[in-house]
Design a protein around this motif. Structure first.
Motif, mmCIF file in Angstrom:
data_model
loop_
_atom_site.group_PDB
_atom_site.id
_atom_site.type_symbol
_atom_site.label_atom_id
_atom_site.label_comp_id
_atom_site.label_asym_id
_atom_site.label_seq_id
_atom_site.Cartn_x
_atom_site.Cartn_y
_atom_site.Cartn_z
ATOM 1 N N ASP A 186 14.317 -36.295 -25.068
ATOM 2 C CA ASP A 186 15.216 -35.785 -24.045
ATOM 3 C C ASP A 186 14.334 -35.274 -22.904
ATOM 4 O O ASP A 186 13.773 -34.188 -22.970
ATOM 5 C CB ASP A 186 16.083 -34.664 -24.638
ATOM 6 C CG ASP A 186 17.003 -34.024 -23.607
ATOM 7 O OD1 ASP A 186 16.779 -34.212 -22.400
ATOM 8 O OD2 ASP A 186 17.935 -33.313 -24.037
ATOM 9 N N PHE A 189 17.696 -27.768 -26.405
ATOM 10 C CA PHE A 189 18.925 -27.844 -25.614
ATOM 11 C C PHE A 189 19.171 -29.299 -25.239
ATOM 12 O O PHE A 189 18.311 -29.935 -24.634
ATOM 13 C CB PHE A 189 18.842 -26.986 -24.348
ATOM 14 C CG PHE A 189 20.145 -26.987 -23.598
ATOM 15 C CD1 PHE A 189 21.181 -26.146 -23.974
ATOM 16 C CD2 PHE A 189 20.365 -27.888 -22.552
ATOM 17 C CE1 PHE A 189 22.405 -26.179 -23.323
ATOM 18 C CE2 PHE A 189 21.590 -27.921 -21.896
ATOM 19 C CZ PHE A 189 22.617 -27.065 -22.280
ATOM 20 N N HIS A 190 20.354 -29.812 -25.622
ATOM 21 C CA HIS A 190 20.653 -31.217 -25.341
ATOM 22 C C HIS A 190 21.963 -31.428 -24.605
ATOM 23 O O HIS A 190 22.327 -32.572 -24.353
ATOM 24 C CB HIS A 190 20.605 -32.026 -26.637
ATOM 25 C CG HIS A 190 19.260 -31.973 -27.304
ATOM 26 N ND1 HIS A 190 18.126 -32.499 -26.718
ATOM 27 C CD2 HIS A 190 18.848 -31.412 -28.480
ATOM 28 C CE1 HIS A 190 17.078 -32.282 -27.520
ATOM 29 N NE2 HIS A 190 17.484 -31.621 -28.586
ATOM 30 N N GLY A 191 22.688 -30.348 -24.291
ATOM 31 C CA GLY A 191 23.919 -30.498 -23.519
ATOM 32 C C GLY A 191 25.065 -29.722 -24.126
ATOM 33 O O GLY A 191 24.919 -29.041 -25.139
ATOM 34 N N SER A 225 25.195 -37.560 -16.230
ATOM 35 C CA SER A 225 24.657 -36.224 -16.504
ATOM 36 C C SER A 225 23.688 -36.324 -17.677
ATOM 37 O O SER A 225 23.604 -37.365 -18.341
ATOM 38 C CB SER A 225 25.793 -35.273 -16.883
ATOM 39 O OG SER A 225 26.375 -35.700 -18.103
ATOM 40 N N GLY A 226 23.035 -35.202 -17.951
ATOM 41 C CA GLY A 226 22.113 -35.158 -19.082
ATOM 42 C C GLY A 226 22.841 -35.303 -20.409
ATOM 43 O O GLY A 226 22.423 -36.062 -21.286
ATOM 44 N N ALA A 227 23.941 -34.574 -20.550
ATOM 45 C CA ALA A 227 24.684 -34.633 -21.806
ATOM 46 C C ALA A 227 25.166 -36.056 -22.070
ATOM 47 O O ALA A 227 25.080 -36.548 -23.203
ATOM 48 C CB ALA A 227 25.864 -33.673 -21.758
ATOM 49 N N ASN A 235 22.410 -38.254 -23.199
ATOM 50 C CA ASN A 235 22.126 -37.976 -24.613
ATOM 51 C C ASN A 235 23.211 -38.534 -25.531
ATOM 52 O O ASN A 235 22.907 -39.020 -26.624
ATOM 53 C CB ASN A 235 21.945 -36.473 -24.833
ATOM 54 C CG ASN A 235 20.603 -35.976 -24.329
ATOM 55 O OD1 ASN A 235 19.648 -36.755 -24.232
ATOM 56 N ND2 ASN A 235 20.510 -34.698 -24.001
ATOM 57 N N LYS A 293 18.849 -34.582 -14.634
ATOM 58 C CA LYS A 293 18.622 -33.525 -13.636
ATOM 59 C C LYS A 293 18.082 -34.013 -12.278
ATOM 60 O O LYS A 293 18.848 -34.143 -11.347
ATOM 61 C CB LYS A 293 17.750 -32.440 -14.233
ATOM 62 C CG LYS A 293 18.536 -31.609 -15.264
ATOM 63 C CD LYS A 293 17.948 -30.252 -15.508
ATOM 64 C CE LYS A 293 18.930 -29.313 -16.143
ATOM 65 N NZ LYS A 293 19.057 -29.434 -17.594
ATOM 66 N N GLU A 353 12.933 -32.499 -27.050
ATOM 67 C CA GLU A 353 12.381 -32.407 -25.695
ATOM 68 C C GLU A 353 10.869 -32.290 -25.872
ATOM 69 O O GLU A 353 10.425 -31.513 -26.707
ATOM 70 C CB GLU A 353 12.855 -31.120 -25.012
ATOM 71 C CG GLU A 353 14.346 -30.967 -24.846
ATOM 72 C CD GLU A 353 14.762 -29.491 -24.872
ATOM 73 O OE1 GLU A 353 14.750 -28.864 -23.818
ATOM 74 O OE2 GLU A 353 15.106 -28.974 -25.955
ATOM 75 N N VAL A 392 15.477 -34.892 -19.861
ATOM 76 C CA VAL A 392 16.440 -34.536 -18.812
ATOM 77 C C VAL A 392 15.830 -33.496 -17.864
ATOM 78 O O VAL A 392 16.007 -33.571 -16.648
ATOM 79 C CB VAL A 392 17.762 -34.041 -19.441
ATOM 80 C CG1 VAL A 392 18.673 -33.400 -18.399
ATOM 81 C CG2 VAL A 392 18.483 -35.203 -20.125
ATOM 82 N N GLN A 393 15.081 -32.551 -18.424
ATOM 83 C CA GLN A 393 14.457 -31.514 -17.584
ATOM 84 C C GLN A 393 13.004 -31.839 -17.238
ATOM 85 O O GLN A 393 12.538 -31.573 -16.133
ATOM 86 C CB GLN A 393 14.541 -30.155 -18.296
ATOM 87 C CG GLN A 393 14.072 -29.009 -17.429
ATOM 88 C CD GLN A 393 14.639 -27.654 -17.832
ATOM 89 O OE1 GLN A 393 14.057 -26.641 -17.543
ATOM 90 N NE2 GLN A 393 15.782 -27.624 -18.484
HETATM 91 C C1 LIG Z 1 20.073 -29.622 -18.608
HETATM 92 C C2 LIG Z 1 19.725 -30.338 -19.836
HETATM 93 C C3 LIG Z 1 20.647 -31.141 -20.533
HETATM 94 C C4 LIG Z 1 22.091 -31.245 -20.114
HETATM 95 O O1 LIG Z 1 22.256 -31.846 -18.873
HETATM 96 P P1 LIG Z 1 23.698 -31.771 -18.136
HETATM 97 O O2 LIG Z 1 23.488 -32.627 -16.919
HETATM 98 O O3 LIG Z 1 23.967 -30.332 -17.847
HETATM 99 O O4 LIG Z 1 24.687 -32.347 -19.078
HETATM 100 C C5 LIG Z 1 20.215 -31.834 -21.636
HETATM 101 N N1 LIG Z 1 18.951 -31.736 -22.061
HETATM 102 C C6 LIG Z 1 18.040 -30.972 -21.442
HETATM 103 C C7 LIG Z 1 16.644 -30.934 -21.950
HETATM 104 C C8 LIG Z 1 18.388 -30.242 -20.318
HETATM 105 O O5 LIG Z 1 17.489 -29.449 -19.717
#
Ligand SMILES: *Cc1c(COP(=O)(O)O)cnc(C)c1O
Length: 400
Positions: free
Chosen positions: A220, A135-137, A105-107, A110, A249, A187, A222-223
């Motif tokens: 980050d 936002f990091h999780g 997962s993203g969290a 991280n 993601k 991010e 993730v998104q």
């Molecule tokens: C969604 C998101 C996360 C967390 O990801 P999860 O898979 O929900 O743990 C972390 N950082 C960013 C930038 C995100 O958009």
């Protein structure tokens, strides 16, 4: 009673109430469309929160999952597995990185980045500076890194060593750097808190501060990663390269998988036993991710994301011009776009999202500031036009 409502009633009996869900039980998806248990059709401009970037049930991903599931589902990271290796090779070949750690997962990606930055920093260098609005999780460490106090409330004491610098302000950022700092985490474009891009100059000065003070720069993505902004990773369009990058993601187009990428030199701070995950890079999720990446890297896929993003931006700007009391403009990049709302628009944000839902279109209200549009990257101009029509209807109803 309809079956949609039956499911919702059952759902409300069993779950801890952490989600404010739309009143729909989704059963099927294809491309940019979703269907609920009553066979209502939705135009999906959420993609499971920037996850199903190739659209729902993409045949290449479905085939890869089915094939892998029929040969090997899981063996743990006590063994090498083929798809995980192929995935790591693809990520490395197409990024600054030399080494990868697989998460779910993203969290978790991280978390891996935070642990690596701390161990690389050495004794007493454990502080990580992140930005307000980030936002990091939701794990304790990643929520501590998240620059949104409302997400911390009630969970204190949080893990220490997470400092937040005011978004956009380089001077106070430098003042927060101490002998204990090991990294700056951000991010490249803040997604959850309202689609806020970081200016190139700002990112350059963050990179310079990292170099001057010997800190790692962690992006980050993730998104923003996996094609969302029209390049495989958002940093490719920016004047800086990070030292560590996290993705998740859209990596598996719907299967849970994340990754932390870095250079050989930094990676060597982790040794055998430093970090681990039972499921990380699971064969089925990795197979989905390999298929996803290969699709994104073929046939001008990413160029067309940029073109589609420009078309969508133009259409959203027209909406802003048509409803100036509600919206002031558009921000974001590629197909991570936010319609910026006026104070009056913000008051109606949740209502607009609900009206669109009633009309069969899915978007969300990010950070209580913008209407966020994160459609599958395969979205067509016709689908964008359809969304714009519905949005225009909803905004007209508000104006009445
Ligand atoms: C969604 C998101 C996360 C967390 O990801 P999860 O898979 O929900 O743990 C972390 N950082 C960013 C930038 C995100 O958009």
């Amino acid at each position: 009673m309809t079956s949609n409502q039956d499911w919702i009633r059952r759902s409300e009996q069993v779950f801890i109430k952490t989600y404010n869900r739309f009143p729909a039980t989704m059963v099927k998806g294809k491309g940019c469309k979703l269907w609920d248990a009553d066979d209502n059709e939705y135009l999906d401009f959420l993609s499971g929160i920037a996850v199903c970037s190739l659209g729902h049930s993409h045949p290449a991903v479905t085939d890869a999952i089915c094939q892998q599931a029929s040969s090997l589902n899981h063996v743990s990271n006590l063994f090498h597995t083929q798809k995980q290796i192929e995935l790591a090779e693809l990520l490395i070949k197409n990024s600054f990185a030399d080494r990868v750690f697989m998460a779910n997962s993203g969290a978790e990606a991280n978390e891996a980045a935070i642990k690596l930055a701390r161990i690389h920093g050495g004794e007493n260098r454990y502080e990580i500076i992140s930005l307000t609005g980030s936002f990091h999780g939701r794990t304790l460490a990643t929520v501590a890194a998240t620059g949104q106090p409302q997400l911390h409330k009630g969970f204190e004491p949080l893990p220490t060593g997470f400092i937040h610098a005011e978004f956009g302000d380089t001077k106070t950022l430098e003042k927060l750097i101490t002998k204990n700092t090991c990294a700056i985490l951000c991010e490249p474009l803040q997604g959850e808190s309202g689609v806020r891009p970081l200016e190139s100059e700002y990112l350059k000065s963050i990179r310079q501060l990292c170099d001057k003070h010997g800190l790692l720069l962690i992006f980050d993505e993730v998104q923003t990663g996996m094609g969302r902004t029209g390049t495989l990773f958002a940093y490719e369009q920016l004047p800086v390269v990070p030292d560590i990058m996290t993705v998740a993601k859209a990596l598996g187009n719907g299967l849970p998988i994340g990754a932390m990428l870095t250079t050989d030199e930094i990676a060597s701070s982790f040794t055998i036993g430093s970090h681990a995950s039972t499921f990380g890079g699971n064969p089925v999720a990795a197979a989905a991710a390999v298929a996803t990446l290969k699709t994104m890297l073929s046939n001008n896929f990413l160029d067309s994301v940029q073109k589609t993003g420009l078309y969508f931006t133009e259409k959203l700007n027209e909406i802003a011009a048509q409803f100036p009391h509600i919206a002031t403009g558009v921000r974001g990049n590629g197909l991570l776009l936010g319609l910026i709302l006026t104070d009056k628009g913000i008051e109606h944000g949740a209502d607009i999202v609900n009206r669109l839902f009633q009309k069969g279109a899915l978007i969300n209200f990010a950070g209580g500031k913008v209407l966020r549009f994160i459609p599958p990257l395969i979205v067509t101009h016709q689908e964008i036009d359809a969304l714009i029509t519905v949005l225009s209807e909803a905004l007209t109803e508000l104006s009445d």
